[in-house]
Design an enzyme around this catalytic site. Sequence first.
Site, PDB file in Angstrom:
ATOM      1  N   GLN A   1      23.109  39.701  41.742  1.00 16.48           N
ATOM      2  CA  GLN A   1      24.407  39.252  42.227  1.00 16.48           C
ATOM      3  C   GLN A   1      25.003  40.234  43.236  1.00 16.48           C
ATOM      4  O   GLN A   1      25.192  41.401  42.912  1.00 16.48           O
ATOM      5  CB  GLN A   1      25.371  39.111  41.031  1.00 16.48           C
TER       6      GLN A   1
ATOM      7  N   TYR B   1      28.200  40.837  44.873  1.00 17.37           N
ATOM      8  CA  TYR B   1      29.645  40.573  44.996  1.00 17.37           C
ATOM      9  C   TYR B   1      30.388  41.822  45.441  1.00 17.37           C
ATOM     10  O   TYR B   1      30.863  41.930  46.541  1.00 17.37           O
ATOM     11  CB  TYR B   1      30.203  40.105  43.648  1.00 17.37           C
ATOM     12  N   SER B   2      30.509  42.805  44.515  1.00 21.57           N
ATOM     13  CA  SER B   2      31.337  43.987  44.763  1.00 21.57           C
ATOM     14  C   SER B   2      30.841  44.784  45.960  1.00 21.57           C
ATOM     15  O   SER B   2      29.649  44.803  46.267  1.00 21.57           O
ATOM     16  CB  SER B   2      31.326  44.898  43.537  1.00 21.57           C
TER      17      SER B   2
ATOM     18  N   GLU C   1      31.168  32.975  34.161  1.00 19.71           N
ATOM     19  CA  GLU C   1      30.668  34.275  33.714  1.00 19.71           C
ATOM     20  C   GLU C   1      31.383  34.725  32.450  1.00 19.71           C
ATOM     21  O   GLU C   1      30.807  35.349  31.593  1.00 19.71           O
ATOM     22  CB  GLU C   1      30.868  35.305  34.825  1.00 19.71           C
TER      23      GLU C   1
ATOM     24  N   SER D   1      37.980  43.767  35.712  1.00 18.70           N
ATOM     25  CA  SER D   1      38.373  44.795  34.743  1.00 18.70           C
ATOM     26  C   SER D   1      39.386  44.212  33.762  1.00 18.70           C
ATOM     27  O   SER D   1      40.018  43.194  34.040  1.00 18.70           O
ATOM     28  CB  SER D   1      38.990  45.998  35.456  1.00 18.70           C
TER      29      SER D   1
ATOM     30  N   GLU E   1      42.195  45.265  33.062  1.00 17.70           N
ATOM     31  CA  GLU E   1      43.532  45.241  33.677  1.00 17.70           C
ATOM     32  C   GLU E   1      43.704  43.954  34.485  1.00 17.70           C
ATOM     33  O   GLU E   1      44.744  43.304  34.417  1.00 17.70           O
ATOM     34  CB  GLU E   1      43.727  46.460  34.595  1.00 17.70           C
TER      35      GLU E   1
END
Lengths: 375, 403, 395
Positions: free
Chosen positions: C124, C126-127, C242, C380, C382
Amino acid sequence: MDFSFTEEQTLLRNMVQGFVRDNYDFDTRTKIVNSDTGMSKEIWQQFAELGLLAAPFPEDMGGLDGGAIDIMVIMEEMGRGLVVEPYLPTIVLCGGILSRHGSPQQQSAHLPSMVSGEAIWALAYSEPQGRFNPTDITTSAKEQGGSYVLNGQKCVVMGAPWADKLIVSARVSGGQRDKDGVALFIVDKSASGVSTQDYPTVDGGRASEITLENVEVASDALIGTANTGLSLLEEALDYGIGALCAEAVGHMKMLNDATVEYCKTRKQFGVPIGSFQVLQHRMVDMFMDYEQSVSMTYMVNMKLDESADVRRKAASAAKVQIGKAGRFIGQESVQLHGGMGMTEELSVGHYFKRLTMIDTLFGNIDYHLKRFAQN
Amino acid sequence: MDLAFSEQDLAFRDEVRAFIKEAFTEDLQREMGRSKNNYMNKDAHILWQKRLFEKGWAAPNWPTEHGGAGFTPTQKFIFSRELDTAGAPHTIPFGLVMVAPVIMAFGSDEQKKRFLPDILATNVWWCQGYSEPGSGSDLASLQMKAEDKGDHYLCNGSKIWTSMAQHADWIFCLVRTAKTEKPQQGISFLLIDMNAPGVRVEPIITLDASRNNQQEVNQVFFEDVKVPKENLVGEENKGWTYAKYLLEFERGNPYSSGLMRGLEQIKALAAEIMADGAPLSTDADFIRQATELETRIVVMEATELRIFSEVSAGQNIGPGSSSMLKTRGTELQQDISQLGVEVIGNYGFPFVEDTLASANQADIGMDGAPTIVPGYLNRRKATIYAGSNEIQHSIIAKAVLGL
Amino acid sequence: MDVEFTKEDMAFREEVRAFIEENYPKHLLGKERGNLSKEDFLAWHKILYKKGWVAPSWPEEFGGTGWSVTQKYIFNEESAAYGTIAPLPFGIQMLAPVIYTFGSQEQKENVLPGIASGDVWWCQGYSEPGAGSDLAALKTKAVLDGDEYVVNGHKIWTTLAQHADWIFCLVRTTTGEKRQEGISFLLIDMNTAGIDVRPIIMIDGGHEVNEVFFDDVRVPASHLVGDVDKGWTIAKFLLGNERSGIAGVARSKKAIERLREIARGELDDGAPLIESGDFSRKIAELEIDLTALEYTELRTLAAESKGQGPGPESSLLKVKGTEIQQRITELTMEAVGNYASPWVPETMIGDNYMAIGPEAAYGATQTYFNTRKTSIYGGSNEIQRNIIAKMVLGL
């Protein structure tokens, strides 16, 4: 009542801080940890030259007459640099036992080589079945014609792979967890019957499993008397806790500073993530935990020389605080650094790992809560 | 670095102890012992404060020229801790601790002469008019109006959470005298006679109060109240500066002795309560919880000693330190009172009058039990008042961490 | 309202259990995730594929099992209870639903079979270094040149990219005012010239994630999934998928069982640690919290079987699930006492290796450190709380 440092202590702090900054940056430390030996003899020699290895010992033993506060200052600064060299086991634990309770012969035989950096020591007290209780000892010492014969197993002995000498706790009499009948012996690591299995530890150090099989030591290897070893050992471990708290405080300071700095610079959603109140308040909790840990570190080190009851309570309370604060600050530093905090590359994870193991070392939170309540 | 007090300090401590032993008489002890919130009835407080006044100790924080006790920082610390250890009340702060220093620093000579002696001798009862229904954590948004009418201000508005206003003779208020871009700039500091026409006090009954209980907090309404101009402290529109100055005096009391006393009381209760055929105080889980709290108090104490030793050495108590003490101290107050609720079990249910109604009958269940749950409920305020703990966090984030 | 399983469900459970017991490769049991080879990862996947059970969540027409929601739940529970190495999520759970929902007919035919059989390993993309929690800040660029995109940029935290044949990427195709609007979803062959994979070593010493660099990588335009510049919609769809199942209840149950086992072996003052009041209290607290999570998941599941899709409550499952995982690993590390400390590199584990401390202690600390990632990845915790604040509480 006075929480301030003397001028000498401030100079000592500046000296150690400067040395660590200039000679022990994170890359250097990484190289040392990954080297075959896992420590730097050169650094150790430099510690000797700076007088750090002599710091806590009385002048008549070749020391600099420092006390617990001096050790605290040294350990805190070493903590900032994540120093792996065995100051705690050699100087604080073993050196402490020898200087406080060794016979004049033992002191003159062993302290000079310790102070000069030639000899490294380790304290072999924990056993596989004993968890954190130093009283739980199956290693036996049998008197035999003027000498003692030791048999048993010691586990996770910090710094032992580097050590030349060991101080070993063993039972001369009594049942497995009796307070009486414990003795401390000086044992040459190369003595016949001593075998070790060395390994790296999670926090970048080295440790050993040590098996003693019919190890014969002369009666002058006995420290103190054959019955009072446990009180010497407990005292040494409390001094160890005082030093360890200082080391942990050094780690916490570095983590908190790094985390605040990271949150000020790391931008997401177009703003520094430090502008989010949820993260700000988390960092404030980390700050308060750190400050309270500093207070406890000062407190325990001021109380180490008081009566055993006072000392034990202070040490256990400090260890509980350090354990809780270290866990919180370590975990949240990683969390606020995000994925980067998880990497080997950043120092954050390494401070976190050391703080994690500091909770285990000398007994964790549960152990010391119980010990506090029992005293 | 050492933890020992000097000989003079120890002598002082003994003097304080001797005084408390004599002045904190049985009737007062009973009042405090039955109190969920450390308030006694009005007469008891006045009696206690006059005893302190006679000893010259009513105002540890005042300079001696105004009749202050002239304590060193260490003596103040010891004095406060000894009161807590004995369970004796502190002085009601609104006059002695809050408004007096502002008058001393910013008031006219006339105001000093008029107000300070009566405050020192507890001849008048003061209360504090800061918060408003729309201005809590965001104090600067306050709306209470004071219009300039030549020789007086015409006041309209309302103050809320006013502790003990039902006893008060005077109230010091933050009022709005000008509409400015920065809300802090148009605020003034005004002293108002509670007997003036147009002042009305209404009780607010809080969740810890039983049916016949006296209220702790109030809402105070001001309707066309005329306040002479001579009651303005300092300059018009500078009130915010004075309020911040006052905050300096509000903070910095040690918590640990009071916390330890609270925990000891709960341990004593636990020794009387049986669980599975043995005193609860011998139960491993209870011991763990009590020990966990005790170690936290020890941590608090070490931090207080460290901070107050810095203060004694002439350093100011920084915003980080006082916010930290407030946050951690009030968290512990709440956690300790929560353990109390767990300890007394079913005897938490009876909801009976507390000391404010001066009950004379025996406690239900066991001595001390009836105040446990009201005390727990009352303690919930601690993390809200005097700058909520969230505000304290934000202060540290800004002032210490530079966020 | 009831929490009983039907007779049919019970029979299905028996069938699943028997199949796993009979067919699961025994040499994989108890193997630490950090020590798995590519073949290890794929072994069970391939057995499940042969049985037709590799992709329970897919529609039947593409090879799904046609199971009810409850059956899927049972299958996951049994797999976790046995401690199987589940098929990796990148193909089966993440990419495949995107393909059968947004992909062209050709993409469906080309991509899905390879995912199911395990012949094609997906990762993957993504980031990016500057786009973590704020994913829409991503900068990896794809510029159309004839019938090919030219890709330049840098992806990070790419799990197991070292084994991957293909990567699905979010790339920027338009730089516009609204950052979300210029993003596309692109499939890239990892063997294309210009791709460089560099390992990132984590604090547990493992090589699980990577950086992937793209330097003038040419990708056929036909590898774009869905509409150009509409990749954000796909990304949001995928993130929703996910998170379902991320609570990991069954695996946490298994982990608590193992924790008890360890605590039975460890001695504390001469008695098994599990008999210590303090320790058993902590395990009890964990179990109760896990039960609360389990019933929350079952509630979500019940809603799902009535056709309501996973909503923001999946954020709750993620937060609570990962917190519990972290507490279990922490307590497991605590249980092994002094033996949390040894850090045994794989190189030491040769024929002459003598175990240090009890066998159970091995890897406990590494697992604790590794599990710290769970509150960071996949959005995350958060960010998850922000989602709940916005979507549920209306803040």
